[in-house]
Design a protein around this motif. Structure first.
Motif, PDB file in Angstrom:
ATOM      1  N   GLY A   1       0.974  -1.120   0.060  1.00  0.00           N
ATOM      2  CA  GLY A   1      -0.001  -0.060  -0.054  1.00  0.00           C
ATOM      3  C   GLY A   1       1.007   1.260   0.003  1.00  0.00           C
ATOM      4  N   LEU A   2       1.972   1.270   0.901  1.00  0.00           N
ATOM      5  CA  LEU A   2       2.815   2.312   0.822  1.00  0.00           C
ATOM      6  C   LEU A   2       3.582   2.488  -0.476  1.00  0.00           C
ATOM      7  N   ALA A   3       3.934   1.622  -1.240  1.00  0.00           N
ATOM      8  CA  ALA A   3       4.573   1.504  -2.432  1.00  0.00           C
ATOM      9  C   ALA A   3       3.721   1.938  -3.548  1.00  0.00           C
ATOM     10  N   VAL A   4       2.534   1.776  -3.528  1.00  0.00           N
ATOM     11  CA  VAL A   4       1.562   2.492  -4.465  1.00  0.00           C
ATOM     12  C   VAL A   4       1.348   3.853  -4.002  1.00  0.00           C
ATOM     13  N   ALA A   5       1.072   4.249  -2.698  1.00  0.00           N
ATOM     14  CA  ALA A   5       1.021   5.666  -2.499  1.00  0.00           C
ATOM     15  C   ALA A   5       2.112   6.535  -2.749  1.00  0.00           C
ATOM     16  N   THR A   6       3.446   5.972  -2.559  1.00  0.00           N
ATOM     17  CA  THR A   6       4.553   6.756  -2.977  1.00  0.00           C
ATOM     18  C   THR A   6       4.842   7.043  -4.285  1.00  0.00           C
ATOM     19  N   HIS A   7       3.963   6.156  -5.175  1.00  0.00           N
ATOM     20  CA  HIS A   7       4.291   6.315  -6.438  1.00  0.00           C
ATOM     21  C   HIS A   7       3.055   7.393  -7.145  1.00  0.00           C
ATOM     22  N   CYS A   8       2.379   7.723  -6.345  1.00  0.00           N
ATOM     23  CA  CYS A   8       1.437   8.830  -6.586  1.00  0.00           C
ATOM     24  C   CYS A   8       1.929  10.336  -6.551  1.00  0.00           C
ATOM     25  N   ASP A   9       1.441  11.236  -7.205  1.00  0.00           N
ATOM     26  CA  ASP A   9       1.984  12.479  -7.007  1.00  0.00           C
ATOM     27  C   ASP A   9       1.317  13.210  -5.679  1.00  0.00           C
ATOM     28  N   ILE A  10       0.331  12.994  -5.408  1.00  0.00           N
ATOM     29  CA  ILE A  10      -0.186  13.802  -4.248  1.00  0.00           C
ATOM     30  C   ILE A  10      -0.710  12.811  -3.076  1.00  0.00           C
ATOM     31  N   ARG A  11      -0.410  13.018  -2.002  1.00  0.00           N
ATOM     32  CA  ARG A  11      -1.043  12.159  -0.784  1.00  0.00           C
ATOM     33  C   ARG A  11      -1.597  13.081   0.122  1.00  0.00           C
ATOM     34  N   ALA A  39      -4.378  12.340   3.713  1.00  0.00           N
ATOM     35  CA  ALA A  39      -4.783  11.201   4.779  1.00  0.00           C
ATOM     36  C   ALA A  39      -5.517  11.713   6.007  1.00  0.00           C
ATOM     37  N   THR A  40      -6.225  10.924   6.620  1.00  0.00           N
ATOM     38  CA  THR A  40      -6.852  11.270   7.720  1.00  0.00           C
ATOM     39  C   THR A  40      -6.008  11.090   8.991  1.00  0.00           C
ATOM     40  N   PRO A  41      -6.350  12.096  10.048  1.00  0.00           N
ATOM     41  CA  PRO A  41      -5.289  11.977  11.165  1.00  0.00           C
ATOM     42  C   PRO A  41      -5.044  10.469  11.787  1.00  0.00           C
ATOM     43  N   GLU A  42      -5.860   9.451  11.760  1.00  0.00           N
ATOM     44  CA  GLU A  42      -5.410   8.256  12.062  1.00  0.00           C
ATOM     45  C   GLU A  42      -4.504   7.601  11.271  1.00  0.00           C
ATOM     46  N   SER A  43      -4.030   8.064  10.165  1.00  0.00           N
ATOM     47  CA  SER A  43      -3.623   7.003   9.133  1.00  0.00           C
ATOM     48  C   SER A  43      -2.027   6.731   9.771  1.00  0.00           C
ATOM     49  N   ARG A  44      -1.551   5.591   9.275  1.00  0.00           N
ATOM     50  CA  ARG A  44      -0.392   5.199   9.583  1.00  0.00           C
ATOM     51  C   ARG A  44       0.505   4.619   8.437  1.00  0.00           C
ATOM     52  N   PHE A  45       1.887   4.926   8.526  1.00  0.00           N
ATOM     53  CA  PHE A  45       2.543   4.490   7.223  1.00  0.00           C
ATOM     54  C   PHE A  45       3.925   3.757   7.633  1.00  0.00           C
ATOM     55  N   GLY A  46       4.132   2.782   6.658  1.00  0.00           N
ATOM     56  CA  GLY A  46       5.535   2.068   7.007  1.00  0.00           C
ATOM     57  C   GLY A  46       5.851   0.909   6.151  1.00  0.00           C
ATOM     58  N   TYR A  47       6.989   0.339   6.434  1.00  0.00           N
ATOM     59  CA  TYR A  47       7.117  -0.949   5.812  1.00  0.00           C
ATOM     60  C   TYR A  47       7.605  -1.888   6.953  1.00  0.00           C
ATOM     61  N   PRO A  48       6.645  -2.522   7.607  1.00  0.00           N
ATOM     62  CA  PRO A  48       7.107  -3.304   8.973  1.00  0.00           C
ATOM     63  C   PRO A  48       7.719  -4.747   8.765  1.00  0.00           C
ATOM     64  N   ILE A  49       8.366  -5.002   7.509  1.00  0.00           N
ATOM     65  CA  ILE A  49       8.783  -6.208   7.111  1.00  0.00           C
ATOM     66  C   ILE A  49       9.747  -6.806   8.086  1.00  0.00           C
ATOM     67  N   CYS A  88      10.595   5.693  -1.740  1.00  0.00           N
ATOM     68  CA  CYS A  88      10.092   5.881  -0.107  1.00  0.00           C
ATOM     69  C   CYS A  88      11.264   7.024   0.220  1.00  0.00           C
ATOM     70  N   ALA A  89      12.229   6.930   0.092  1.00  0.00           N
ATOM     71  CA  ALA A  89      13.299   7.912   0.546  1.00  0.00           C
ATOM     72  C   ALA A  89      13.032   9.407   0.032  1.00  0.00           C
ATOM     73  N   ALA A  90      12.547   9.409  -1.340  1.00  0.00           N
ATOM     74  CA  ALA A  90      12.332  10.497  -1.634  1.00  0.00           C
ATOM     75  C   ALA A  90      11.081  11.024  -1.540  1.00  0.00           C
ATOM     76  N   VAL A  91      10.166  10.431  -1.012  1.00  0.00           N
ATOM     77  CA  VAL A  91       9.114  11.106  -0.297  1.00  0.00           C
ATOM     78  C   VAL A  91       9.026  11.473   0.998  1.00  0.00           C
ATOM     79  N   THR A 141      13.168   6.862   6.197  1.00  0.00           N
ATOM     80  CA  THR A 141      12.726   5.699   5.537  1.00  0.00           C
ATOM     81  C   THR A 141      14.017   4.861   6.259  1.00  0.00           C
ATOM     82  N   ARG A 142      15.076   5.206   6.598  1.00  0.00           N
ATOM     83  CA  ARG A 142      15.783   4.061   7.374  1.00  0.00           C
ATOM     84  C   ARG A 142      15.060   3.665   8.488  1.00  0.00           C
ATOM     85  N   LYS A 143      14.604   4.606   9.417  1.00  0.00           N
ATOM     86  CA  LYS A 143      13.992   4.327  10.582  1.00  0.00           C
ATOM     87  C   LYS A 143      12.751   3.358  10.605  1.00  0.00           C
ATOM     88  N   MET A 144      11.938   3.685   9.496  1.00  0.00           N
ATOM     89  CA  MET A 144      10.920   2.787   9.036  1.00  0.00           C
ATOM     90  C   MET A 144      11.387   1.241   8.822  1.00  0.00           C
TER      91      MET A 144
END
Length: 264
Positions: free
Chosen positions: A109-119, A121-131, A147-150, A156-159
């Motif tokens: 989901g984050l991969a798709v979102a970061t390849h969009c032009d504009i993002r 979100a609602t206040p409760e939204s959360r983002f990351g790569y918990p792999i 991800c690093a560009a966005v 990005t390193r922390k995520m």
């Protein structure tokens, strides 16, 4: 008959895509990726479409990762490459792309979102790569670079290195979001109206310029396929899959210690 997993509507120059698997937090299947890929190809030849809006059904997630069974049923590295090609197609569509995020936006989901032009979100939204906490796999290098560009390299390193998710306020503070809103539908409508009222010539020219720079900077290194193959055939991914299917917490440290002992 059940509802399609990808709901696509078109009206007044806007194509809206809804990821429609709320029972699975809209996790992507191979079929969903294939449909989105076909849509991106169609949009390349659709000058009457000015905006592409992506969002998730159910109010709990934009999209939460990929279906793990799809990785297990195919060559994982080839599947990663296939997904990366789809992301490249999404990034390259001439229309203005908007990710309207409500809830979890993680993994695929984050991969798709970061390849969009504009993002937005609602206040409760959360983002990351918990792999690093879940499957013990790795992302294709261009996805990490995007991800690093966005989000910036530091966040990005922390995520990725901790698996920790980022809240909407933090994402907004680093520029990954253009707006946080309690009224996602209203804010989206206003944004789409602005896109439709603006010059399509300016929008398409600007996207080509910015995308050319991004593609050059985010190219995969020569070692990436070999690195991913090593990851997907390694002990951590096997443990991550086992734990995921058993609904347990993976024990990556144990496997790392066993690997070290074997080397000795």
């Amino acid at each position: 008959m059940s509802d399609p997993e990808l709901l696509v509507t078109k009206a007044d120059g806007v194509v809206t895509v809804v990821f429609n698997r709320p029972q699975r937090h809209n996790a992507f299947t191979k079929a969903m990726y294939a449909d989105l890929r076909d849509l991106c190809d169609e949009l390349q030849a659709s000058p009457d479409v000015r905006a592409l809006v992506l969002r998730g059904a159910g109010g709990r997630a934009f999209a939460a990762g990929n279906e793990i069974s799809d990785f297990l049923e195919a060559d994982a590295v080839a599947y990663e490459e296939w997904i990366r090609e789809l992301l490249g197609k999404l990034f390259a569509v001439p229309q203005v792309t908007i990710a309207a995020i409500d809830g979890f936006c993680v993994g695929g989901g984050l991969a798709v979102a970061t390849h969009c032009d504009i993002r937005i979100a609602t206040p409760e939204s959360r983002f990351g790569y918990p792999i690093a906490k879940t499957l013990g796999n790795a992302l294709a290098a261009p996805v990490v670079h995007r991800c690093a560009a966005v989000f910036g390299e530091s966040l990005t390193r922390k995520m990725l290195l901790t698996g920790r998710l980022v809240d909407a306020d933090r994402a907004y503070s680093v520029g990954a979001l253009t707006e946080i809103t309690e009224d996602l539908n209203g804010t989206l409508d206003e944004l789409v109206d602005e896109v439709l009222a603006a010059s399509a010539t300016t929008q398409r020219a600007t996207k080509r310029q910015l995308n050319a720079r991004a593609v050059e900077q985010e190219r995969a290194p020569d070692f990436d396929d070999d690195l991913l193959r090593e990851v997907y055939t390694g002990a951590d991914f096997n443990e991550g899959v086992r734990a995921f299917l058993a609904k347990e917490k993976p024990s990556f440290a144990t496997h790392a210690q066993a690997d070290a002992a074997d080397e000795e």
